[in-house]
Scaffold this motif. Sequence first.
Motif, short mmCIF file in Angstrom:
data_model
loop_
_atom_site.label_atom_id
_atom_site.label_comp_id
_atom_site.label_asym_id
_atom_site.label_seq_id
_atom_site.Cartn_x
_atom_site.Cartn_y
_atom_site.Cartn_z
N HIS A 31 -1.89 39.83 2.47
CA HIS A 31 -0.71 39.51 1.66
C HIS A 31 -1.23 39.00 0.32
O HIS A 31 -1.89 37.96 0.26
CB HIS A 31 0.14 38.45 2.35
N ARG A 32 -0.95 39.72 -0.74
CA ARG A 32 -1.47 39.39 -2.07
C ARG A 32 -0.45 38.59 -2.86
O ARG A 32 0.69 39.02 -3.04
CB ARG A 32 -1.84 40.66 -2.82
N HIS A 33 -0.86 37.44 -3.35
CA HIS A 33 -0.02 36.65 -4.24
C HIS A 33 -0.19 37.15 -5.67
O HIS A 33 -1.27 37.64 -6.05
CB HIS A 33 -0.41 35.17 -4.15
N SER A 34 0.85 37.04 -6.46
CA SER A 34 0.82 37.57 -7.82
C SER A 34 -0.24 36.92 -8.69
O SER A 34 -0.71 37.50 -9.66
CB SER A 34 2.19 37.41 -8.49
N ALA A 35 -0.66 35.69 -8.34
CA ALA A 35 -1.68 35.00 -9.13
C ALA A 35 -3.09 35.33 -8.67
O ALA A 35 -4.07 34.78 -9.20
CB ALA A 35 -1.46 33.49 -9.07
N VAL A 51 1.43 33.58 11.53
CA VAL A 51 0.56 32.66 10.79
C VAL A 51 0.14 33.32 9.49
O VAL A 51 -0.29 34.48 9.47
CB VAL A 51 -0.69 32.29 11.61
N ALA A 52 0.28 32.59 8.39
CA ALA A 52 -0.27 33.00 7.10
C ALA A 52 -1.53 32.17 6.87
O ALA A 52 -1.46 30.94 6.77
CB ALA A 52 0.74 32.80 5.98
N LEU A 53 -2.68 32.84 6.80
CA LEU A 53 -3.97 32.15 6.71
C LEU A 53 -4.51 32.26 5.30
O LEU A 53 -4.53 33.34 4.70
CB LEU A 53 -4.94 32.80 7.71
N GLY A 54 -4.98 31.11 4.77
CA GLY A 54 -5.49 31.10 3.40
C GLY A 54 -6.73 30.24 3.26
O GLY A 54 -6.94 29.28 4.02
N LEU A 55 -7.56 30.56 2.27
CA LEU A 55 -8.79 29.82 1.97
C LEU A 55 -8.60 29.08 0.64
O LEU A 55 -8.27 29.70 -0.37
CB LEU A 55 -9.97 30.79 1.87
N HIS A 61 -8.03 18.78 -5.08
CA HIS A 61 -7.24 19.40 -6.15
C HIS A 61 -6.95 20.87 -5.89
O HIS A 61 -5.78 21.29 -5.92
CB HIS A 61 -7.93 19.19 -7.50
N PRO A 62 -7.96 21.71 -5.63
CA PRO A 62 -7.63 23.10 -5.31
C PRO A 62 -6.82 23.22 -4.02
O PRO A 62 -5.98 24.12 -3.89
CB PRO A 62 -9.00 23.78 -5.16
N ALA A 63 -7.06 22.32 -3.07
CA ALA A 63 -6.28 22.36 -1.82
C ALA A 63 -4.81 22.12 -2.11
O ALA A 63 -3.93 22.78 -1.54
CB ALA A 63 -6.81 21.31 -0.84
N ALA A 64 -4.51 21.17 -3.00
CA ALA A 64 -3.11 20.88 -3.35
C ALA A 64 -2.45 22.06 -4.04
O ALA A 64 -1.32 22.44 -3.72
CB ALA A 64 -3.04 19.64 -4.24
N VAL A 65 -3.16 22.68 -4.98
CA VAL A 65 -2.59 23.80 -5.73
C VAL A 65 -2.30 24.99 -4.82
O VAL A 65 -1.20 25.58 -4.85
CB VAL A 65 -3.54 24.23 -6.87
N LEU A 66 -3.26 25.35 -3.99
CA LEU A 66 -3.07 26.53 -3.14
C LEU A 66 -2.15 26.24 -1.96
O LEU A 66 -1.48 27.15 -1.46
CB LEU A 66 -4.42 27.06 -2.67
N ALA A 67 -2.08 24.99 -1.52
CA ALA A 67 -1.09 24.64 -0.50
C ALA A 67 0.31 24.80 -1.07
O ALA A 67 1.20 25.36 -0.41
CB ALA A 67 -1.31 23.21 -0.01
N GLU A 68 0.51 24.33 -2.29
CA GLU A 68 1.81 24.50 -2.95
C GLU A 68 2.14 25.98 -3.10
O GLU A 68 3.28 26.41 -2.88
CB GLU A 68 1.76 23.82 -4.31
N ARG A 69 1.13 26.78 -3.46
CA ARG A 69 1.35 28.22 -3.62
C ARG A 69 1.77 28.86 -2.30
O ARG A 69 2.69 29.69 -2.25
CB ARG A 69 0.06 28.86 -4.13
N ALA A 70 1.11 28.48 -1.21
CA ALA A 70 1.44 29.03 0.10
C ALA A 70 2.84 28.60 0.54
O ALA A 70 3.60 29.39 1.12
CB ALA A 70 0.41 28.59 1.12
N MET A 71 3.20 27.36 0.27
CA MET A 71 4.52 26.86 0.65
C MET A 71 5.62 27.62 -0.09
O MET A 71 6.65 27.99 0.48
CB MET A 71 4.62 25.37 0.37
N ALA A 72 5.41 27.85 -1.39
CA ALA A 72 6.40 28.57 -2.18
C ALA A 72 6.49 30.04 -1.78
O ALA A 72 7.57 30.63 -1.78
CB ALA A 72 6.07 28.45 -3.67
N THR A 327 6.91 43.16 4.79
CA THR A 327 7.66 42.77 5.99
C THR A 327 8.19 44.01 6.70
O THR A 327 8.16 44.09 7.93
CB THR A 327 8.82 41.84 5.61
N TYR A 328 8.66 44.97 5.92
CA TYR A 328 9.17 46.21 6.51
C TYR A 328 8.06 46.95 7.26
O TYR A 328 8.27 47.43 8.38
CB TYR A 328 9.75 47.10 5.41
N ALA A 329 6.88 47.01 6.65
CA ALA A 329 5.76 47.70 7.31
C ALA A 329 5.38 47.01 8.61
O ALA A 329 5.12 47.67 9.63
CB ALA A 329 4.55 47.77 6.37
#
Length: 385
Positions: A31-35, A51-55, A61-72, A327-329
């Motif tokens: 799943h590719r995020h636009s950023a 489950v959506a898994l991310g690194l 600081h990077p954990a906060a930014v990417l956690a926010e990105r995953a939540m949104a 989601t359709y796929a």
Amino acid sequence: MSTNNGLVVILTALDLEYEAVRDQLTGLRVHRHSAGTRFEVGWTAQSDCRVALGLVGKGNHPAAVLAERAMAEFSPAAVLFVGVAGGLWPNIRLGDVVVASKIYAYHGGTSEDDGLKARPKAWEIPHEADQIAHHVDRSAEWRRGLPEGAAPRVHFGPIAAGEVVQDSGISEQARWIRQHYHDAVAIEMEAAGVAQAGHLNRALPVVVVRGISDHADGSKAATDGQNWQPKAACHAAVFATALARELIIDGPDSRSGADRDGSPTMRMSNRNIASGNAHVGVQAGQIYGNVTLGADADRPLDLAASLASLRTHLKQAHLDGQLDEETYAAAESELEAATACVPASTVEKKSGLMVALKRLRGLVADVSELAARLAAIIAVARGMS
């Protein structure tokens, strides 16, 4: 923010932690995020928990930014942060699992003439998530996913999250932790960022699960050489994915009138009054599935035909913009798997049919017409002898 009650986000800081969680998932797709951030979305084994898994990399600081990105991006039911940590107490053994009852951001403070004064900032685990985590530990079912011979214990206690790797028991920072955060049982570098992101997202539940890979006392090189990092990451991943399943089963849907298997129940009554020549047909507050009146009421639902019809409506929902491409796929793939199990002539095929249908339900839950049709199909499949 509307919540996707069928999906949990799991984040890790290190590649080996990511791989440990990935090994517990099936049906993964990118799943590719636009950023530019790439997540993988899959399922916990034999369940309808997505489950959506991310690194996120190292640091709060990077954990906060990417956690926010995953939540949104995913609007999850909860976020789990999973990986390794250093144990701070002798009773916390290598390979044990720690679930954070509280997360300290320990680098906050005020520098004064007589020294550095702590300004504690902390986030507690949500009560319901804490209860579910204790239940998972007590049930011991999660241990079935552990490697042979592994016998980690689960501890619940505060975790300290800072910006440096602590590998000394006598350094100034080690003394600082003991003085101001004496009850912390483990130390790491990302949990505070993820907890803050959850707090700012309408108090979205965040649970931190850590496997102990060293004792933060100067022995890290030795324990890393003994491969305790991948072992501890594996233990944390197995517990975390078991916890994710329970968070979905016991999540908001169950509090709003859903059975444990996720099927909705109606807790309301209707009173019909008719006089003279008036007649009452049907009065209902909420209906899931089909309602049949008249001579065809006893005719059983044709499962194969219903799945074929569902495929048509699924495609239309995609064309109408109700389901995005990914989601359709994924929904098409689960529908294909369900169709392959009809007729379900063996126990394994019946089980596979139910798993595929439940996963499909998680994907289309936001499209009311598809969810209603699927509820009727699941009811028939569940009743198959």
